[in-house]
Design an enzyme around this catalytic site. Structure first.
Site, PDB file in Angstrom:
ATOM      1  N   SER A  11       1.825  37.020  -1.679  1.00  0.00           N
ATOM      2  CA  SER A  11       2.887  35.982  -1.857  1.00  0.00           C
ATOM      3  C   SER A  11       3.280  35.583  -3.338  1.00  0.00           C
ATOM      4  O   SER A  11       4.256  35.180  -3.516  1.00  0.00           O
ATOM      5  CB  SER A  11       2.686  34.957  -0.815  1.00  0.00           C
ATOM      6  OG  SER A  11       3.202  35.689   0.227  1.00  0.00           O
ATOM      7  N   LYS A  14       6.345  36.263  -5.224  1.00  0.00           N
ATOM      8  CA  LYS A  14       7.518  35.382  -5.138  1.00  0.00           C
ATOM      9  C   LYS A  14       7.691  34.558  -6.356  1.00  0.00           C
ATOM     10  O   LYS A  14       8.825  34.258  -6.985  1.00  0.00           O
ATOM     11  CB  LYS A  14       7.689  34.353  -3.872  1.00  0.00           C
ATOM     12  CG  LYS A  14       7.693  34.984  -2.530  1.00  0.00           C
ATOM     13  CD  LYS A  14       7.349  34.079  -1.396  1.00  0.00           C
ATOM     14  CE  LYS A  14       7.343  34.667  -0.209  1.00  0.00           C
ATOM     15  NZ  LYS A  14       6.166  35.556   0.200  1.00  0.00           N
ATOM     16  N   SER A  75       6.447  29.653   1.275  1.00  0.00           N
ATOM     17  CA  SER A  75       6.038  31.219   0.941  1.00  0.00           C
ATOM     18  C   SER A  75       7.212  32.087   1.867  1.00  0.00           C
ATOM     19  O   SER A  75       6.727  32.814   2.331  1.00  0.00           O
ATOM     20  CB  SER A  75       4.585  31.541   1.369  1.00  0.00           C
ATOM     21  OG  SER A  75       4.229  32.473   0.771  1.00  0.00           O
ATOM     22  N   LYS A 177       1.263  28.988  -6.907  1.00  0.00           N
ATOM     23  CA  LYS A 177       1.559  29.779  -5.694  1.00  0.00           C
ATOM     24  C   LYS A 177       0.019  30.453  -5.079  1.00  0.00           C
ATOM     25  O   LYS A 177      -0.766  30.623  -5.901  1.00  0.00           O
ATOM     26  CB  LYS A 177       2.435  30.830  -5.919  1.00  0.00           C
ATOM     27  CG  LYS A 177       2.863  31.487  -4.802  1.00  0.00           C
ATOM     28  CD  LYS A 177       4.111  30.828  -3.979  1.00  0.00           C
ATOM     29  CE  LYS A 177       4.434  31.571  -2.643  1.00  0.00           C
ATOM     30  NZ  LYS A 177       3.501  31.263  -1.861  1.00  0.00           N
TER      31      LYS A 177
END
Length: 181
Positions: A11, A14, A75, A177
């Site tokens: 993820s 992103k 997410s 993140k």
């Protein structure tokens, strides 16, 4: 440890989506206030089972800013697809832009096949991704306070807690993140 080992960024992909969006905003092509049409491939019901979602659905009215917050806090794989389609027409076209950005900043081991990070075929190294994060935050420092340090987000009447479990709990962590496959 193993800084040059090829790994899937999961993820954290992103972040590259968000960097690419910021680059388009910088060019004046789009705005955070834009209402983003949601193609069917971005609806939560069409996402892989048990993936991270913002829970987009047919008829939702969302801004680009909300989608970016959904990628950062929740997410949201669905949000990443919606953003990719909005910016480049298709996810495939957007991935080409993402990969070109990575090549432009000299990351030779960082390549993407999807915008959500769901695929294990996305690749980077720890060393390259740290280089990318440095460039991202130096280029768009507002991203940290506008998106990446948020511990909660409310969407469609539901408040969601950040998938970054150490954010707000470990001293010195100011966000960016998380991701895993």
């Amino acid at each position: 440890k193993n800084a040059d080992e090829i790994i899937p960024p999961a993820s954290m992909t992103k972040l590259v989506v968000m960097y690419t969006i910021f680059k388009e905003i910088q060019k004046g092509k789009i705005s955070l206030k834009d209402i983003v049409p949601l193609p069917p491939e971005s609806w939560a019901i069409n996402a892989p089972p048990q993936s991270s979602l913002m829970y987009l659905s047919k008829g939702d009215i969302v801004t680009l800013e909300q989608l970016m917050l959904g990628m950062s806090v929740m997410s949201g794989n669905d949000a990443a697809v919606a953003c990719a389609c909005y910016v480049a027409g298709t996810v495939e076209n957007f991935i080409k832009i993402m990969n070109q950005h990575m090549a432009d900043i000299g990351l030779t081991n960082t390549k993407f096949v999807d915008s959500s990070g769901y695929s294990e075929l996305n690749q980077t190294t720890a060393r390259e991704f740290v280089q990318f994060i440095r460039i991202y935050l130096n280029t768009f420092p507002e991203a940290l306070t506008k998106f990446h340090n948020k511990t909660h987000m409310t969407f469609k009447g539901t408040t969601f807690t950040s998938t970054n479990k150490v954010l707000g709990k470990v001293e010195g962590i100011d966000g960016i993140k998380t991701g895993f496959i």
